[in-house]
Motif scaffolding. Sequence first.
Motif, PDB file in Angstrom:
ATOM      1  N   VAL A 114     -10.388 -10.769 -30.078  1.00 18.05           N
ATOM      2  CA  VAL A 114      -9.116 -11.188 -30.144  1.00 18.05           C
ATOM      3  C   VAL A 114      -9.188 -12.901 -30.163  1.00 18.05           C
ATOM      4  O   VAL A 114      -9.521 -13.499 -29.271  1.00 18.05           O
ATOM      5  CB  VAL A 114      -8.407 -11.160 -28.472  1.00 18.05           C
ATOM      6  CG1 VAL A 114      -6.769 -11.382 -28.071  1.00 18.05           C
ATOM      7  CG2 VAL A 114      -8.306  -9.186 -28.587  1.00 18.05           C
ATOM      8  N   LEU A 115      -7.892 -13.434 -30.896  1.00 19.24           N
ATOM      9  CA  LEU A 115      -7.876 -14.877 -31.196  1.00 19.24           C
ATOM     10  C   LEU A 115      -6.514 -15.132 -30.069  1.00 19.24           C
ATOM     11  O   LEU A 115      -5.707 -15.095 -29.763  1.00 19.24           O
ATOM     12  CB  LEU A 115      -7.874 -14.821 -32.347  1.00 19.24           C
ATOM     13  CG  LEU A 115      -7.098 -16.880 -32.937  1.00 19.24           C
ATOM     14  CD1 LEU A 115      -8.952 -17.675 -32.332  1.00 19.24           C
ATOM     15  CD2 LEU A 115      -7.097 -16.614 -33.904  1.00 19.24           C
ATOM     16  N   HIS A 116      -6.662 -15.327 -29.154  1.00 20.44           N
ATOM     17  CA  HIS A 116      -5.791 -16.176 -27.624  1.00 20.44           C
ATOM     18  C   HIS A 116      -5.858 -18.108 -29.038  1.00 20.44           C
ATOM     19  O   HIS A 116      -7.363 -18.781 -30.024  1.00 20.44           O
ATOM     20  CB  HIS A 116      -6.489 -16.689 -26.418  1.00 20.44           C
ATOM     21  CG  HIS A 116      -6.923 -15.298 -25.830  1.00 20.44           C
ATOM     22  ND1 HIS A 116      -6.847 -15.687 -24.430  1.00 20.44           N
ATOM     23  CD2 HIS A 116      -6.523 -13.839 -26.187  1.00 20.44           C
ATOM     24  CE1 HIS A 116      -6.746 -14.374 -24.158  1.00 20.44           C
ATOM     25  NE2 HIS A 116      -6.571 -13.591 -25.424  1.00 20.44           N
ATOM     26  N   GLY A 117      -4.792 -18.474 -28.318  1.00 18.02           N
ATOM     27  CA  GLY A 117      -4.217 -19.250 -28.878  1.00 18.02           C
ATOM     28  C   GLY A 117      -4.464 -20.330 -30.010  1.00 18.02           C
ATOM     29  O   GLY A 117      -4.617 -21.473 -30.784  1.00 18.02           O
ATOM     30  N   SER A 118      -3.602 -18.703 -31.323  1.00 18.23           N
ATOM     31  CA  SER A 118      -3.457 -18.999 -31.999  1.00 18.23           C
ATOM     32  C   SER A 118      -1.812 -19.954 -32.903  1.00 18.23           C
ATOM     33  O   SER A 118      -1.765 -20.204 -33.268  1.00 18.23           O
ATOM     34  CB  SER A 118      -3.252 -17.655 -32.965  1.00 18.23           C
ATOM     35  OG  SER A 118      -4.007 -17.097 -32.713  1.00 18.23           O
ATOM     36  N   SER A 119      -1.429 -20.643 -31.192  1.00 17.52           N
ATOM     37  CA  SER A 119       0.216 -21.289 -31.887  1.00 17.52           C
ATOM     38  C   SER A 119      -1.058 -22.694 -32.776  1.00 17.52           C
ATOM     39  O   SER A 119      -0.207 -22.870 -33.258  1.00 17.52           O
ATOM     40  CB  SER A 119       0.668 -21.145 -30.691  1.00 17.52           C
ATOM     41  OG  SER A 119       1.045 -20.904 -30.611  1.00 17.52           O
ATOM     42  N   GLY A 120      -2.530 -22.829 -32.570  1.00 18.58           N
ATOM     43  CA  GLY A 120      -2.255 -24.518 -32.802  1.00 18.58           C
ATOM     44  C   GLY A 120      -3.185 -24.052 -33.879  1.00 18.58           C
ATOM     45  O   GLY A 120      -3.935 -25.031 -34.537  1.00 18.58           O
ATOM     46  N   VAL A 121      -3.047 -22.850 -34.474  1.00 19.07           N
ATOM     47  CA  VAL A 121      -4.234 -22.609 -36.157  1.00 19.07           C
ATOM     48  C   VAL A 121      -3.026 -22.413 -36.929  1.00 19.07           C
ATOM     49  O   VAL A 121      -1.902 -21.581 -37.368  1.00 19.07           O
ATOM     50  CB  VAL A 121      -4.572 -21.045 -35.846  1.00 19.07           C
ATOM     51  CG1 VAL A 121      -5.535 -20.623 -37.183  1.00 19.07           C
ATOM     52  CG2 VAL A 121      -5.780 -20.764 -34.397  1.00 19.07           C
ATOM     53  N   ALA A 122      -2.972 -22.745 -38.816  1.00 22.10           N
ATOM     54  CA  ALA A 122      -2.481 -22.927 -39.049  1.00 22.10           C
ATOM     55  C   ALA A 122      -2.749 -21.310 -40.106  1.00 22.10           C
ATOM     56  O   ALA A 122      -3.462 -20.683 -40.048  1.00 22.10           O
ATOM     57  CB  ALA A 122      -3.126 -24.091 -40.809  1.00 22.10           C
ATOM     58  N   ASP A 123      -1.468 -20.464 -40.738  1.00 25.18           N
ATOM     59  CA  ASP A 123      -1.500 -19.571 -41.473  1.00 25.18           C
ATOM     60  C   ASP A 123      -2.799 -18.937 -42.442  1.00 25.18           C
ATOM     61  O   ASP A 123      -3.402 -18.196 -42.285  1.00 25.18           O
ATOM     62  CB  ASP A 123      -0.320 -19.949 -42.463  1.00 25.18           C
ATOM     63  CG  ASP A 123       1.128 -19.725 -41.623  1.00 25.18           C
ATOM     64  OD1 ASP A 123       0.724 -19.280 -40.766  1.00 25.18           O
ATOM     65  OD2 ASP A 123       2.119 -19.471 -42.694  1.00 25.18           O
ATOM     66  N   ALA A 124      -3.277 -20.162 -43.645  1.00 24.06           N
ATOM     67  CA  ALA A 124      -4.826 -19.979 -44.165  1.00 24.06           C
ATOM     68  C   ALA A 124      -5.300 -19.664 -43.133  1.00 24.06           C
ATOM     69  O   ALA A 124      -6.248 -19.031 -43.414  1.00 24.06           O
ATOM     70  CB  ALA A 124      -4.866 -20.978 -45.199  1.00 24.06           C
ATOM     71  N   ASP A 125      -5.659 -20.587 -42.033  1.00 22.49           N
ATOM     72  CA  ASP A 125      -7.082 -20.041 -41.164  1.00 22.49           C
ATOM     73  C   ASP A 125      -6.945 -19.129 -40.424  1.00 22.49           C
ATOM     74  O   ASP A 125      -7.620 -17.859 -40.043  1.00 22.49           O
ATOM     75  CB  ASP A 125      -7.013 -21.566 -40.704  1.00 22.49           C
ATOM     76  CG  ASP A 125      -7.405 -22.673 -40.825  1.00 22.49           C
ATOM     77  OD1 ASP A 125      -8.308 -22.581 -42.101  1.00 22.49           O
ATOM     78  OD2 ASP A 125      -7.153 -23.593 -40.465  1.00 22.49           O
ATOM     79  N   LEU A 126      -5.240 -18.197 -40.255  1.00 16.56           N
ATOM     80  CA  LEU A 126      -5.161 -16.851 -39.642  1.00 16.56           C
ATOM     81  C   LEU A 126      -5.586 -15.720 -40.282  1.00 16.56           C
ATOM     82  O   LEU A 126      -6.409 -14.835 -39.835  1.00 16.56           O
ATOM     83  CB  LEU A 126      -3.212 -16.808 -38.512  1.00 16.56           C
ATOM     84  CG  LEU A 126      -2.965 -18.134 -37.894  1.00 16.56           C
ATOM     85  CD1 LEU A 126      -2.133 -17.465 -37.862  1.00 16.56           C
ATOM     86  CD2 LEU A 126      -3.947 -17.434 -36.502  1.00 16.56           C
ATOM     87  N   VAL A 127      -5.132 -15.994 -41.680  1.00 19.62           N
ATOM     88  CA  VAL A 127      -5.859 -15.242 -42.632  1.00 19.62           C
ATOM     89  C   VAL A 127      -7.479 -15.278 -42.641  1.00 19.62           C
ATOM     90  O   VAL A 127      -7.566 -14.247 -42.951  1.00 19.62           O
ATOM     91  CB  VAL A 127      -4.739 -15.664 -43.672  1.00 19.62           C
ATOM     92  CG1 VAL A 127      -5.552 -14.557 -45.087  1.00 19.62           C
ATOM     93  CG2 VAL A 127      -3.597 -15.483 -43.859  1.00 19.62           C
TER      94      VAL A 127
END
Length: 278
Positions: free
Chosen positions: A203-216
Amino acid sequence: MTLARLDEVLADAVSEGRGVGAFNVIQLEHAEALVAAAERTGLPVVLQISENAVRYHGSLAPIALATKAVAASVSVPCVLHLDHAQSEALVEEAIGLGFTSVMFDASRLDDDTNRRTTRRVVDHCHGSGVSVEAELGEIGGKDGVHAPGVRTDPADAARFVTDTGVDALAVAVGSSHAMSSRTARLDLALIAAIHERVPVPLVLHGSSGVADADLVAAVRAGMTKVNIATHLNAVFTAALREFLDAHPTVVDTRTYLGASRTAVADEAARLLELLAGR
């Protein structure tokens, strides 16, 4: 539709190589928006009610039962999830209200107590058919407790899962809670290393600070459940401000909250599809 268990939703996602969006419910409009996004995309969603939200409302039952009713109206799997619960009594209440998942956060305790307490919660929840997510490594930037720069050790993460029996594990890999800019830099090699060692979904918490490409990229590296809250709150607030700026005489709350609800539904649908690799 009957609410889905988190472990089942994540197992399906792992087998299909996609991520699952987990979004916070604060007001009823959030629940309506998130469920609409799931229905629109045909993808499962995790509806998260945090202990902070419980404090805001003064109790768990009203927002939980409303969210549960909204989720029951659609055909896609929806997980009703208690997020960052530190109180075992609150976990017990959530089970009674029909939650299908809890994130029990004992990370502020010393390591031995964290493992022992989490094991007790897991045993109780599993006996009631409820999935459990927990946290080992601290996630930066929340309440002054989660230190920036902390990273989860893969071997320690594997031991934690063995010791506690959790169904999903939140790990520290470079994100921070409550970020308003999408500038976090994830350690993708660490995600892959943890994924290789840990037998449950990550699980990745704090994902609001992560750009789309990095989420993928994180999903490709082995992340499955992706928590996004602050970003959608920003979308909600921006839509509200825009509507009120354009209609300064409006007093009907349904109009501007409706605009916010629509904006969140659109962005949540986009994120669900992004994480699913569409």
